[in-house]
Scaffold this motif. Structure first.
Motif, PDB file in Angstrom:
ATOM      1  N   GLN A 100       0.852  -1.192   0.000  1.00  0.00           N
ATOM      2  CA  GLN A 100       0.000   0.000   0.000  1.00  0.00           C
ATOM      3  C   GLN A 100       0.888   1.242   0.000  1.00  0.00           C
ATOM      4  O   GLN A 100       1.908   1.278   0.698  1.00  0.00           O
ATOM      5  CB  GLN A 100      -0.892   0.030   1.248  1.00  0.00           C
ATOM      6  N   TRP A 101       0.481   2.252  -0.756  1.00  0.00           N
ATOM      7  CA  TRP A 101       1.221   3.514  -0.792  1.00  0.00           C
ATOM      8  C   TRP A 101       0.293   4.651  -0.477  1.00  0.00           C
ATOM      9  O   TRP A 101      -0.811   4.659  -1.011  1.00  0.00           O
ATOM     10  CB  TRP A 101       1.876   3.724  -2.153  1.00  0.00           C
ATOM     11  N   PRO A 102       0.655   5.603   0.315  1.00  0.00           N
ATOM     12  CA  PRO A 102       1.886   5.680   1.093  1.00  0.00           C
ATOM     13  C   PRO A 102       1.797   4.774   2.314  1.00  0.00           C
ATOM     14  O   PRO A 102       0.705   4.510   2.824  1.00  0.00           O
ATOM     15  CB  PRO A 102       1.952   7.150   1.506  1.00  0.00           C
ATOM     16  N   PRO A 103       2.936   4.311   2.788  1.00  0.00           N
ATOM     17  CA  PRO A 103       2.899   3.443   3.967  1.00  0.00           C
ATOM     18  C   PRO A 103       2.583   4.268   5.219  1.00  0.00           C
ATOM     19  O   PRO A 103       3.082   5.377   5.372  1.00  0.00           O
ATOM     20  CB  PRO A 103       4.315   2.870   4.028  1.00  0.00           C
ATOM     21  N   ALA A 104       1.739   3.723   6.083  1.00  0.00           N
ATOM     22  CA  ALA A 104       1.391   4.403   7.335  1.00  0.00           C
ATOM     23  C   ALA A 104       2.559   4.331   8.317  1.00  0.00           C
ATOM     24  O   ALA A 104       2.749   5.225   9.135  1.00  0.00           O
ATOM     25  CB  ALA A 104       0.158   3.764   7.947  1.00  0.00           C
ATOM     26  N   LYS A 105       3.341   3.262   8.204  1.00  0.00           N
ATOM     27  CA  LYS A 105       4.503   3.080   9.079  1.00  0.00           C
ATOM     28  C   LYS A 105       5.546   2.285   8.297  1.00  0.00           C
ATOM     29  O   LYS A 105       5.244   1.727   7.238  1.00  0.00           O
ATOM     30  CB  LYS A 105       4.107   2.330  10.350  1.00  0.00           C
ATOM     31  N   ALA A 106       6.749   2.241   8.821  1.00  0.00           N
ATOM     32  CA  ALA A 106       7.798   1.455   8.180  1.00  0.00           C
ATOM     33  C   ALA A 106       7.346   0.000   8.119  1.00  0.00           C
ATOM     34  O   ALA A 106       6.755  -0.517   9.069  1.00  0.00           O
ATOM     35  CB  ALA A 106       9.096   1.583   8.955  1.00  0.00           C
ATOM     36  N   ASP A 107       7.592  -0.638   6.999  1.00  0.00           N
ATOM     37  CA  ASP A 107       7.140  -2.012   6.815  1.00  0.00           C
ATOM     38  C   ASP A 107       8.130  -2.751   5.920  1.00  0.00           C
ATOM     39  O   ASP A 107       8.821  -2.135   5.098  1.00  0.00           O
ATOM     40  CB  ASP A 107       5.747  -2.015   6.172  1.00  0.00           C
ATOM     41  N   THR A 108       8.171  -4.061   6.078  1.00  0.00           N
ATOM     42  CA  THR A 108       9.046  -4.910   5.274  1.00  0.00           C
ATOM     43  C   THR A 108       8.258  -6.118   4.782  1.00  0.00           C
ATOM     44  O   THR A 108       7.468  -6.685   5.532  1.00  0.00           O
ATOM     45  CB  THR A 108      10.248  -5.399   6.114  1.00  0.00           C
ATOM     46  N   ALA A 109       8.476  -6.491   3.546  1.00  0.00           N
ATOM     47  CA  ALA A 109       7.871  -7.695   2.975  1.00  0.00           C
ATOM     48  C   ALA A 109       8.942  -8.415   2.160  1.00  0.00           C
ATOM     49  O   ALA A 109       9.791  -7.772   1.534  1.00  0.00           O
ATOM     50  CB  ALA A 109       6.686  -7.334   2.092  1.00  0.00           C
ATOM     51  N   VAL A 169       9.806 -12.020  -0.427  1.00  0.00           N
ATOM     52  CA  VAL A 169       9.366 -13.158  -1.218  1.00  0.00           C
ATOM     53  C   VAL A 169      10.641 -13.826  -1.729  1.00  0.00           C
ATOM     54  O   VAL A 169      11.650 -13.158  -1.953  1.00  0.00           O
ATOM     55  CB  VAL A 169       8.426 -12.728  -2.380  1.00  0.00           C
ATOM     56  N   ALA A 170      10.602 -15.134  -1.876  1.00  0.00           N
ATOM     57  CA  ALA A 170      11.781 -15.855  -2.339  1.00  0.00           C
ATOM     58  C   ALA A 170      11.538 -16.443  -3.713  1.00  0.00           C
ATOM     59  O   ALA A 170      10.497 -17.056  -3.957  1.00  0.00           O
ATOM     60  CB  ALA A 170      12.144 -16.964  -1.359  1.00  0.00           C
ATOM     61  N   GLY A 171      12.506 -16.242  -4.572  1.00  0.00           N
ATOM     62  CA  GLY A 171      12.462 -16.885  -5.869  1.00  0.00           C
ATOM     63  C   GLY A 171      12.869 -18.342  -5.715  1.00  0.00           C
ATOM     64  O   GLY A 171      13.336 -18.755  -4.652  1.00  0.00           O
ATOM     65  N   THR A 172      12.733 -19.106  -6.792  1.00  0.00           N
ATOM     66  CA  THR A 172      13.065 -20.529  -6.715  1.00  0.00           C
ATOM     67  C   THR A 172      14.200 -20.942  -7.642  1.00  0.00           C
ATOM     68  O   THR A 172      14.754 -22.019  -7.482  1.00  0.00           O
ATOM     69  CB  THR A 172      11.833 -21.390  -7.043  1.00  0.00           C
ATOM     70  N   SER A 173      14.547 -20.092  -8.604  1.00  0.00           N
ATOM     71  CA  SER A 173      15.603 -20.486  -9.542  1.00  0.00           C
ATOM     72  C   SER A 173      16.512 -19.309  -9.895  1.00  0.00           C
ATOM     73  O   SER A 173      17.660 -19.273  -9.483  1.00  0.00           O
ATOM     74  CB  SER A 173      15.005 -21.113 -10.799  1.00  0.00           C
ATOM     75  N   GLU A 174      16.021 -18.362 -10.638  1.00  0.00           N
ATOM     76  CA  GLU A 174      16.846 -17.253 -11.125  1.00  0.00           C
ATOM     77  C   GLU A 174      16.961 -16.098 -10.131  1.00  0.00           C
ATOM     78  O   GLU A 174      17.820 -15.240 -10.269  1.00  0.00           O
ATOM     79  CB  GLU A 174      16.305 -16.725 -12.454  1.00  0.00           C
ATOM     80  N   LEU A 175      16.051 -16.067  -9.155  1.00  0.00           N
ATOM     81  CA  LEU A 175      16.068 -15.026  -8.133  1.00  0.00           C
ATOM     82  C   LEU A 175      16.138 -15.675  -6.756  1.00  0.00           C
ATOM     83  O   LEU A 175      15.558 -16.734  -6.530  1.00  0.00           O
ATOM     84  CB  LEU A 175      14.806 -14.160  -8.211  1.00  0.00           C
ATOM     85  N   GLY A 176      16.828 -15.012  -5.843  1.00  0.00           N
ATOM     86  CA  GLY A 176      16.847 -15.447  -4.451  1.00  0.00           C
ATOM     87  C   GLY A 176      15.803 -14.643  -3.704  1.00  0.00           C
ATOM     88  O   GLY A 176      14.711 -14.400  -4.210  1.00  0.00           O
ATOM     89  N   GLU A 177      16.153 -14.170  -2.511  1.00  0.00           N
ATOM     90  CA  GLU A 177      15.210 -13.395  -1.704  1.00  0.00           C
ATOM     91  C   GLU A 177      15.070 -11.972  -2.247  1.00  0.00           C
ATOM     92  O   GLU A 177      16.059 -11.311  -2.552  1.00  0.00           O
ATOM     93  CB  GLU A 177      15.696 -13.324  -0.256  1.00  0.00           C
ATOM     94  N   ILE A 178      13.841 -11.530  -2.366  1.00  0.00           N
ATOM     95  CA  ILE A 178      13.524 -10.159  -2.751  1.00  0.00           C
ATOM     96  C   ILE A 178      12.871  -9.523  -1.534  1.00  0.00           C
ATOM     97  O   ILE A 178      11.889 -10.050  -1.015  1.00  0.00           O
ATOM     98  CB  ILE A 178      12.567 -10.100  -3.960  1.00  0.00           C
ATOM     99  N   LYS A 179      13.431  -8.416  -1.090  1.00  0.00           N
ATOM    100  CA  LYS A 179      12.924  -7.758   0.120  1.00  0.00           C
ATOM    101  C   LYS A 179      12.553  -6.313  -0.218  1.00  0.00           C
ATOM    102  O   LYS A 179      13.329  -5.597  -0.843  1.00  0.00           O
ATOM    103  CB  LYS A 179      13.985  -7.792   1.204  1.00  0.00           C
ATOM    104  N   LEU A 180      11.358  -5.931   0.208  1.00  0.00           N
ATOM    105  CA  LEU A 180      10.866  -4.570  -0.001  1.00  0.00           C
ATOM    106  C   LEU A 180      10.737  -3.890   1.361  1.00  0.00           C
ATOM    107  O   LEU A 180      10.037  -4.395   2.239  1.00  0.00           O
ATOM    108  CB  LEU A 180       9.502  -4.595  -0.700  1.00  0.00           C
ATOM    109  N   ASP A 181      11.428  -2.778   1.550  1.00  0.00           N
ATOM    110  CA  ASP A 181      11.330  -1.978   2.766  1.00  0.00           C
ATOM    111  C   ASP A 181      10.641  -0.666   2.406  1.00  0.00           C
ATOM    112  O   ASP A 181      11.095   0.044   1.496  1.00  0.00           O
ATOM    113  CB  ASP A 181      12.726  -1.669   3.346  1.00  0.00           C
ATOM    114  N   LEU A 182       9.566  -0.352   3.127  1.00  0.00           N
ATOM    115  CA  LEU A 182       8.811   0.874   2.900  1.00  0.00           C
ATOM    116  C   LEU A 182       9.058   1.836   4.041  1.00  0.00           C
ATOM    117  O   LEU A 182       9.076   1.441   5.199  1.00  0.00           O
ATOM    118  CB  LEU A 182       7.315   0.565   2.806  1.00  0.00           C
ATOM    119  N   ALA A 183       9.226   3.110   3.710  1.00  0.00           N
ATOM    120  CA  ALA A 183       9.417   4.152   4.718  1.00  0.00           C
ATOM    121  C   ALA A 183       8.391   5.248   4.479  1.00  0.00           C
ATOM    122  O   ALA A 183       8.210   5.702   3.346  1.00  0.00           O
ATOM    123  CB  ALA A 183      10.823   4.732   4.617  1.00  0.00           C
ATOM    124  N   PRO A 184       7.688   5.664   5.559  1.00  0.00           N
ATOM    125  CA  PRO A 184       6.672   6.728   5.402  1.00  0.00           C
ATOM    126  C   PRO A 184       7.307   8.078   5.083  1.00  0.00           C
ATOM    127  O   PRO A 184       8.474   8.284   5.261  1.00  0.00           O
ATOM    128  CB  PRO A 184       5.961   6.757   6.731  1.00  0.00           C
TER     129      PRO A 184
END
Length: 173
Positions: A147-156, A158-173
């Motif tokens: 969701q944008w804009p984030p109400a508070k700092a948040d992290t999400a 997801v892990a890929g299975t072959s060509e990508l490893g961990e993808i991490k999204l950090d949101l800052a208000p």
């Protein structure tokens, strides 16, 4: 004179930040294969109707060795989802967005709302997509809703299975 500078510094440091931001950590896994090529990668933000709000990054072979300079762009179409949604409309290279492929490892990208890579987003639901394609390899796409804009700092993550490893999204208000 010192009082004015101190007050100005307090006012500057105490001022609220008006622009939110996000950072994306993209892991390119080390693969144990006979012929390894660095993957082409695209990261973009999409609206609920699947239209592209912005392309954050595109990593490709900027100077494809053995071919004419810029020949690496012809393989961008292997990033199929990104290519169909917005890639074919872009004239490469794009300042601040396109760059050379990256080696195996974790790579952090940071964006502030209002910058060239991340223009102002209307409040609402979005999805971060990261897609990778590799010569003599596979193709993979992962997505993280937010969701944008984030109400508070948040992290999400997801892990890929072959060509990508961990993808991490950090949101800052």
């Amino acid at each position: 004179m010192q009082v004015r500078y101190s007050l100005a510094l307090v006012a500057l440091l105490g001022a609220p930040a008006f622009a939110g931001g996000l950072s994306v950590n993209i892991e390119v896994p080390r693969l144990n294969v006979a012929e390894y090529h660095r993957p082409y990668v695209a990261a973009w933000i999409e609206r609920p109707d699947q239209s592209v709000a912005t392309t954050l990054a595109v990593w490709y072979d900027v100077k494809n060795k053995g071919n004419a300079e810029g020949e690496g762009t012809k393989w961008l179409k292997d990033l199929r989802q990104w290519w169909r949604r917005t890639g074919r409309e872009l004239q490469m290279p794009v300042d601040g967005v396109s760059s050379a492929t990256r080696p195996a490892g974790k790579h952090q990208l940071a964006f502030t709302e209002g910058s060239a890579q991340m223009p102002k987003l209307a409040p609402g639901a979005y999805k971060l997509h990261v897609e990778a394609a590799r010569e003599v390899g596979g193709r993979e796409i992962v997505g993280i809703p937010f969701q944008w804009p984030p109400a508070k700092a948040d992290t999400a993550t997801v892990a890929g299975t072959s060509e990508l490893g961990e993808i991490k999204l950090d949101l800052a208000p």
